[in-house]
Motif scaffolding. Structure first.
Motif, PDB file in Angstrom:
ATOM      1  N   HIS A   1      21.773 -12.518 -38.051  1.00 13.28           N
ATOM      2  CA  HIS A   1      21.517 -11.089 -37.833  1.00 13.28           C
ATOM      3  C   HIS A   1      20.918 -10.511 -39.103  1.00 13.28           C
ATOM      4  CE1 HIS A   1      22.952  -6.772 -38.184  1.00 13.28           C
ATOM      5  NE2 HIS A   1      22.042  -6.742 -37.237  1.00 13.28           N
ATOM      6  N   TYR A   2      19.769  -9.871 -38.965  1.00 16.23           N
ATOM      7  CA  TYR A   2      19.096  -9.234 -40.094  1.00 16.23           C
ATOM      8  C   TYR A   2      19.170  -7.715 -39.925  1.00 16.23           C
ATOM      9  CZ  TYR A   2      16.769 -13.774 -40.894  1.00 16.23           C
ATOM     10  OH  TYR A   2      16.492 -15.099 -41.139  1.00 16.23           O
ATOM     11  N   ALA A   3      19.744  -7.035 -40.897  1.00 21.67           N
ATOM     12  CA  ALA A   3      19.610  -5.585 -40.972  1.00 21.67           C
ATOM     13  C   ALA A   3      18.399  -5.340 -41.854  1.00 21.67           C
ATOM     14  CB  ALA A   3      20.862  -4.956 -41.571  1.00 21.67           C
ATOM     15  N   VAL A   4      17.296  -4.971 -41.232  1.00 21.97           N
ATOM     16  CA  VAL A   4      16.026  -4.794 -41.942  1.00 21.97           C
ATOM     17  C   VAL A   4      15.966  -3.351 -42.452  1.00 21.97           C
ATOM     18  CG1 VAL A   4      13.523  -5.029 -41.783  1.00 21.97           C
ATOM     19  CG2 VAL A   4      15.003  -6.467 -40.340  1.00 21.97           C
ATOM     20  N   VAL A   5      16.007  -3.205 -43.767  1.00 21.55           N
ATOM     21  CA  VAL A   5      16.109  -1.877 -44.366  1.00 21.55           C
ATOM     22  C   VAL A   5      14.775  -1.476 -45.004  1.00 21.55           C
ATOM     23  CG1 VAL A   5      17.302  -0.447 -46.068  1.00 21.55           C
ATOM     24  CG2 VAL A   5      18.561  -2.222 -44.806  1.00 21.55           C
ATOM     25  N   ARG A   6      14.331  -0.261 -44.676  1.00 20.33           N
ATOM     26  CA  ARG A   6      13.148   0.325 -45.309  1.00 20.33           C
ATOM     27  C   ARG A   6      13.552   1.625 -45.996  1.00 20.33           C
ATOM     28  NH1 ARG A   6       8.803   0.713 -40.569  1.00 20.33           N
ATOM     29  NH2 ARG A   6      10.689   1.213 -39.384  1.00 20.33           N
ATOM     30  N   THR A   7      13.113   1.793 -47.224  1.00 18.99           N
ATOM     31  CA  THR A   7      13.392   3.041 -47.931  1.00 18.99           C
ATOM     32  C   THR A   7      12.093   3.826 -48.104  1.00 18.99           C
ATOM     33  OG1 THR A   7      13.106   1.955 -50.078  1.00 18.99           O
ATOM     34  CG2 THR A   7      15.345   2.078 -49.190  1.00 18.99           C
ATOM     35  N   SER A   8      12.197   5.123 -48.039  1.00 17.27           N
ATOM     36  CA  SER A   8      11.035   5.985 -48.228  1.00 17.27           C
ATOM     37  C   SER A   8      11.489   7.286 -48.880  1.00 17.27           C
ATOM     38  CB  SER A   8      10.349   6.274 -46.889  1.00 17.27           C
ATOM     39  OG  SER A   8      11.258   6.879 -45.978  1.00 17.27           O
ATOM     40  N   LYS A   9      10.564   7.914 -49.581  1.00 13.88           N
ATOM     41  CA  LYS A   9      10.852   9.200 -50.204  1.00 13.88           C
ATOM     42  C   LYS A   9      10.507  10.318 -49.239  1.00 13.88           C
ATOM     43  CE  LYS A   9      10.403   7.907 -55.069  1.00 13.88           C
ATOM     44  NZ  LYS A   9       9.679   8.169 -56.352  1.00 13.88           N
ATOM     45  N   VAL A  10      11.423  11.249 -49.097  1.00 14.18           N
ATOM     46  CA  VAL A  10      11.225  12.383 -48.210  1.00 14.18           C
ATOM     47  C   VAL A  10      11.225  13.656 -49.049  1.00 14.18           C
ATOM     48  CG1 VAL A  10      12.131  13.658 -46.244  1.00 14.18           C
ATOM     49  CG2 VAL A  10      12.370  11.177 -46.330  1.00 14.18           C
ATOM     50  N   SER A  11      10.216  14.485 -48.833  1.00 14.46           N
ATOM     51  CA  SER A  11      10.107  15.735 -49.574  1.00 14.46           C
ATOM     52  C   SER A  11      10.466  16.903 -48.654  1.00 14.46           C
ATOM     53  CB  SER A  11       8.694  15.912 -50.116  1.00 14.46           C
ATOM     54  OG  SER A  11       8.588  17.106 -50.858  1.00 14.46           O
ATOM     55  N   ASN A  12      11.430  17.700 -49.096  1.00 15.56           N
ATOM     56  CA  ASN A  12      11.832  18.889 -48.340  1.00 15.56           C
ATOM     57  C   ASN A  12      11.643  20.129 -49.192  1.00 15.56           C
ATOM     58  OD1 ASN A  12      12.922  17.554 -45.917  1.00 15.56           O
ATOM     59  ND2 ASN A  12      14.440  16.721 -47.347  1.00 15.56           N
ATOM     60  N   LYS A  13      11.247  21.191 -48.548  1.00 16.00           N
ATOM     61  CA  LYS A  13      11.084  22.443 -49.264  1.00 16.00           C
ATOM     62  C   LYS A  13      12.324  23.314 -49.080  1.00 16.00           C
ATOM     63  CE  LYS A  13       6.037  22.634 -49.202  1.00 16.00           C
ATOM     64  NZ  LYS A  13       4.832  23.409 -48.787  1.00 16.00           N
ATOM     65  N   ILE A  14      12.815  23.836 -50.184  1.00 12.65           N
ATOM     66  CA  ILE A  14      13.965  24.734 -50.104  1.00 12.65           C
ATOM     67  C   ILE A  14      13.589  26.095 -50.691  1.00 12.65           C
ATOM     68  CG2 ILE A  14      15.627  22.835 -50.233  1.00 12.65           C
ATOM     69  CD1 ILE A  14      16.182  23.698 -53.121  1.00 12.65           C
ATOM     70  N   LYS A  15      14.195  27.106 -50.151  1.00 11.22           N
ATOM     71  CA  LYS A  15      13.943  28.464 -50.632  1.00 11.22           C
ATOM     72  C   LYS A  15      15.161  28.953 -51.407  1.00 11.22           C
ATOM     73  CE  LYS A  15      10.779  29.720 -46.879  1.00 11.22           C
ATOM     74  NZ  LYS A  15      10.505  30.656 -45.768  1.00 11.22           N
ATOM     75  N   GLU A  16      14.911  29.623 -52.503  1.00  7.88           N
ATOM     76  CA  GLU A  16      16.004  30.160 -53.302  1.00  7.88           C
ATOM     77  C   GLU A  16      15.618  31.527 -53.861  1.00  7.88           C
ATOM     78  OE1 GLU A  16      16.666  27.144 -56.190  1.00  7.88           O
ATOM     79  OE2 GLU A  16      14.742  27.433 -57.185  1.00  7.88           O
ATOM     80  N   VAL A  17      16.600  32.342 -54.112  1.00  2.00           N
ATOM     81  CA  VAL A  17      16.376  33.686 -54.646  1.00  2.00           C
ATOM     82  C   VAL A  17      16.398  33.614 -56.166  1.00  2.00           C
ATOM     83  CG1 VAL A  17      17.240  36.051 -54.758  1.00  2.00           C
ATOM     84  CG2 VAL A  17      17.434  34.740 -52.628  1.00  2.00           C
ATOM     85  N   VAL A  18      15.349  34.133 -56.796  1.00  2.00           N
ATOM     86  CA  VAL A  18      15.301  34.196 -58.255  1.00  2.00           C
ATOM     87  C   VAL A  18      15.084  35.661 -58.665  1.00  2.00           C
ATOM     88  CG1 VAL A  18      14.437  31.845 -58.537  1.00  2.00           C
ATOM     89  CG2 VAL A  18      12.813  33.707 -58.292  1.00  2.00           C
ATOM     90  N   HIS A  19      15.549  35.988 -59.860  1.00  7.21           N
ATOM     91  CA  HIS A  19      15.430  37.370 -60.349  1.00  7.21           C
ATOM     92  C   HIS A  19      14.545  37.396 -61.585  1.00  7.21           C
ATOM     93  CE1 HIS A  19      19.069  37.611 -57.852  1.00  7.21           C
ATOM     94  NE2 HIS A  19      18.774  38.901 -57.717  1.00  7.21           N
ATOM     95  N   ASP A  20      13.688  38.361 -61.591  1.00  9.56           N
ATOM     96  CA  ASP A  20      12.826  38.547 -62.749  1.00  9.56           C
ATOM     97  C   ASP A  20      13.702  38.928 -63.947  1.00  9.56           C
ATOM     98  OD1 ASP A  20      11.112  40.366 -64.626  1.00  9.56           O
ATOM     99  OD2 ASP A  20       9.661  39.263 -63.392  1.00  9.56           O
ATOM    100  N   LYS A  21      13.472  38.261 -65.088  1.00 14.37           N
ATOM    101  CA  LYS A  21      14.311  38.488 -66.267  1.00 14.37           C
ATOM    102  C   LYS A  21      14.186  39.924 -66.807  1.00 14.37           C
ATOM    103  CE  LYS A  21      14.465  33.708 -67.884  1.00 14.37           C
ATOM    104  NZ  LYS A  21      14.127  32.777 -68.987  1.00 14.37           N
ATOM    105  N   LYS A  22      13.018  40.516 -66.641  1.00 10.27           N
ATOM    106  CA  LYS A  22      12.817  41.858 -67.190  1.00 10.27           C
ATOM    107  C   LYS A  22      13.224  42.952 -66.210  1.00 10.27           C
ATOM    108  CE  LYS A  22       9.069  40.546 -70.326  1.00 10.27           C
ATOM    109  NZ  LYS A  22       7.641  40.788 -70.700  1.00 10.27           N
ATOM    110  N   THR A  23      12.775  42.832 -64.981  1.00 10.44           N
ATOM    111  CA  THR A  23      13.001  43.906 -64.003  1.00 10.44           C
ATOM    112  C   THR A  23      14.196  43.656 -63.103  1.00 10.44           C
ATOM    113  OG1 THR A  23      11.585  42.875 -62.342  1.00 10.44           O
ATOM    114  CG2 THR A  23      10.507  44.324 -63.958  1.00 10.44           C
ATOM    115  N   ASN A  24      14.697  42.394 -63.148  1.00 11.86           N
ATOM    116  CA  ASN A  24      15.806  41.984 -62.265  1.00 11.86           C
ATOM    117  C   ASN A  24      15.421  42.063 -60.778  1.00 11.86           C
ATOM    118  OD1 ASN A  24      18.380  40.859 -62.143  1.00 11.86           O
ATOM    119  ND2 ASN A  24      19.272  42.809 -61.515  1.00 11.86           N
TER     120      ASN A  24
END
Length: 240
Positions: free
Chosen positions: A55-78
């Motif tokens: 029995h062969y477990a044939v394994v393939r690996t690949s890189k997956v790119s996901n986009k995530i959204k995050e809230v950032v605050h401006d250092k000067k104006t907040n």
């Protein structure tokens, strides 16, 4: 299995079978692009060459790119704003493939292999080759209980019954000597069955670490050149 040689060995076995193109396109592509094979097997010997179910477990690996959204605050104006960034992760996909190795009338001396992406089909072929090899009557139009075949195999090996109480085996010999002897036997088996150089190098290192310091004997047991044994030891940081 080690990366490199053993990957190529597994790939060669599967793609060199007598029915490779009966596999699905996905299975063939998985074999060709595999980054790792996890192999488990059962072999049954009667004579020099075994009937094998792998029995062969044939394994393939690949890189997956996901986009995530995050809230950032401006250092000067907040002032808050939404920032989007890419995050990479590694994904593994597994495809199961089975190989059956044995003999037919047109291959009486050289074992042949057949591959399947369905466990039931592989088991059916294994049962046929195994029963034919052991001289057990075949009925190809009826379902066979392989536990009955196992019973006949045990009787052929001298067992008087299949009813038993499982007990852990006990060691009478010196443990270190027994381990070294077992490694020596493993080395001879690896040499005689054409096991990859990488695997035999690891056995050579294990022999040395378990007390076999005679390089000539390690070379003889593993079938490796003495220079190869020295290099394997050096690669593991072992100085002589």
């Amino acid at each position: 299995m080690s990366p490199g040689t053993d990957i190529e060995l597994s790939r060669a076995r599967l793609l060199g079978a007598r029915n490779t193109f009966a596999l699905s396109r996905d299975a063939i592509e998985a074999i060709r692009s595999a980054t790792r094979f996890k192999v488990s097997y059962l072999d049954v010997c009667r004579g020099e060459v075994p009937i094998i179910f792998r029995h062969y477990a044939v394994v393939r690996t690949s890189k997956v790119s996901n986009k995530i959204k995050e809230v950032v605050h401006d250092k000067k104006t907040n002032e808050a704003r939404i920032h989007e960034r890419a995050v990479e992760s590694v994904q593994e996909d597994q495809t199961d493939v089975w190989e059956v190795q044995g003999f037919l009338r047109d291959t009486p001396e050289t074992p042949a292999s057949w591959v399947y992406d369905n466990a039931s089909a592989a088991l059916s072929s294994f049962a046929y080759l195994l029963m034919n090899h052991l001289g057990i009557s075949l009925q190809t139009d009826k379902t066979t209980d392989l536990s009955e075949v196992l019973t006949q195999m045990l009787f052929a090996c001298g067992a008087e019954t299949t009813d038993t109480v499982p007990r852990m085996p006990l060691d009478d010999n010196d443990v270190e000597a027994a381990e070294l002897a077992a490694l020596a036997a493993k080395a001879i088996e690896a040499k005689n069955t054409g096991t990859s150089t990488g695997t035999r190098k690891r056995i050579a290192v294990a022999l040395y670490e378990h007390g076999e310091t005679n390089i000539r004997r390690i070379s003889s047991l593993t079938g490796l050149a003495r220079d190869t044994v020295y290099k394997a030891l050096q690669d593991e940081g072992i100085k002589r």
